[in-house]
Design a protein around this motif. Structure first.
Motif, PDB file in Angstrom:
ATOM      1  N   TRP A 107      -4.453  21.295  15.023  1.00  0.00           N
ATOM      2  CA  TRP A 107      -3.923  20.991  13.702  1.00  0.00           C
ATOM      3  C   TRP A 107      -5.017  21.104  12.646  1.00  0.00           C
ATOM      4  O   TRP A 107      -4.784  21.612  11.544  1.00  0.00           O
ATOM      5  CB  TRP A 107      -3.270  19.612  13.661  1.00  0.00           C
ATOM      6  CG  TRP A 107      -2.669  19.333  12.322  1.00  0.00           C
ATOM      7  CD1 TRP A 107      -3.064  18.408  11.410  1.00  0.00           C
ATOM      8  CD2 TRP A 107      -1.558  20.022  11.720  1.00  0.00           C
ATOM      9  NE1 TRP A 107      -2.297  18.478  10.283  1.00  0.00           N
ATOM     10  CE2 TRP A 107      -1.359  19.462  10.445  1.00  0.00           C
ATOM     11  CE3 TRP A 107      -0.739  21.061  12.143  1.00  0.00           C
ATOM     12  CZ2 TRP A 107      -0.350  19.906   9.601  1.00  0.00           C
ATOM     13  CZ3 TRP A 107       0.257  21.499  11.284  1.00  0.00           C
ATOM     14  CH2 TRP A 107       0.442  20.922  10.038  1.00  0.00           C
ATOM     15  N   LYS A 108      -6.226  20.649  12.990  1.00  0.00           N
ATOM     16  CA  LYS A 108      -7.351  20.793  12.049  1.00  0.00           C
ATOM     17  C   LYS A 108      -7.621  22.277  11.779  1.00  0.00           C
ATOM     18  O   LYS A 108      -7.884  22.665  10.636  1.00  0.00           O
ATOM     19  CB  LYS A 108      -8.599  20.114  12.611  1.00  0.00           C
ATOM     20  CG  LYS A 108      -8.539  18.605  12.550  1.00  0.00           C
ATOM     21  CD  LYS A 108      -9.795  17.973  13.108  1.00  0.00           C
ATOM     22  CE  LYS A 108      -9.698  16.463  13.057  1.00  0.00           C
ATOM     23  NZ  LYS A 108     -10.897  15.805  13.628  1.00  0.00           N
ATOM     24  N   GLN A 109      -7.544  23.107  12.813  1.00  0.00           N
ATOM     25  CA  GLN A 109      -7.759  24.537  12.639  1.00  0.00           C
ATOM     26  C   GLN A 109      -6.657  25.179  11.799  1.00  0.00           C
ATOM     27  O   GLN A 109      -6.918  26.089  11.010  1.00  0.00           O
ATOM     28  CB  GLN A 109      -7.868  25.237  13.996  1.00  0.00           C
ATOM     29  CG  GLN A 109      -9.161  24.970  14.710  1.00  0.00           C
ATOM     30  CD  GLN A 109     -10.350  25.497  13.926  1.00  0.00           C
ATOM     31  OE1 GLN A 109     -10.342  26.612  13.410  1.00  0.00           O
ATOM     32  NE2 GLN A 109     -11.376  24.674  13.821  1.00  0.00           N
ATOM     33  N   ILE A 112      -7.488  24.262   8.216  1.00  0.00           N
ATOM     34  CA  ILE A 112      -8.678  24.975   7.748  1.00  0.00           C
ATOM     35  C   ILE A 112      -8.362  26.446   7.462  1.00  0.00           C
ATOM     36  O   ILE A 112      -8.815  27.016   6.473  1.00  0.00           O
ATOM     37  CB  ILE A 112      -9.816  24.872   8.789  1.00  0.00           C
ATOM     38  CG1 ILE A 112     -10.365  23.447   8.824  1.00  0.00           C
ATOM     39  CG2 ILE A 112     -10.942  25.863   8.501  1.00  0.00           C
ATOM     40  CD1 ILE A 112     -11.304  23.178   9.998  1.00  0.00           C
TER      41      ILE A 112
END
Length: 179
Positions: A107-109, A112
């Protein structure tokens, strides 16, 4: 609830067939156009790669559901039922933890890379990372349902051994399934 799960699995299988078909058509047409007509489909490679990533991650969810992942089950099979249940609970807890890590990291990727566009197609790069996030959600659901069956005592002997020791022993033709 079970109907909803079967519908989700059917949608997943249809998506995988459609993705594989699209990949085959894109690559075949691109090869024919390049060698036969000295042209090509510029977005073929990027789109095929993105579809391939989605295909692999969705296949991991289906393999988890079908107990199709390879592993070594010789020790677990020799344990008494109570120990098999303990191993299943421990394995499920560890897999849920790893799936949670995959969920958070992917999810962070996605966040980003959502603003970054692929050079040819213009699709967000985060779309590729979204496959891992969707996979982690599917894995959490499948593993959580398995853990629930184990904890409520509804797990059969096939549910307690969650892997296939050899590629030759597909889940449908294992000796336990034939009985």
């Amino acid at each position: 609830m079970e109907r909803l799960g079967k519908l989700a699995l059917t949608v997943l299988r249809v998506f995988m067939v459609a993705a594989l078909t699209a990949m085959i058509v894109l690559v075949f047409l691109n090869v024919v156009l390049r060698y036969g007509f000295n042209s090509g489909i510029s977005m073929s490679e990027e789109l095929s790669r993105t579809l391939f990533v989605w295909l692999i991650f969705m296949g991991a969810v289906l393999a988890m559901y079908d107990h199709g992942h390879l592993g070594v089950d010789s020790l677990v099979r020799r344990l008494p039922r109570a120990s098999q249940i303990g191993c299943a609970i421990l394995c499920d807890a560890l897999m849920l933890f790893c799936s949670g890590l995959l969920m958070v990291g992917s999810w962070k990727q996605v966040l980003i890379n959502w603003g970054n566009a692929a050079p040819v197609t213009g699709l967000p790069i985060g779309l590729t990372h979204l496959a891992a996030f969707v996979c982690s959600i599917g894995l959490v659901i499948v593993i959580g349902a398995h853990l629930w069956r184990v904890l409520t005592g509804r797990a059969g002997s096939r549910d307690l051994v969650q892997v296939v020791e050899s590629e030759d022993l597909a889940p449908e033709i294992r000796p336990e399934a034939a009985r």
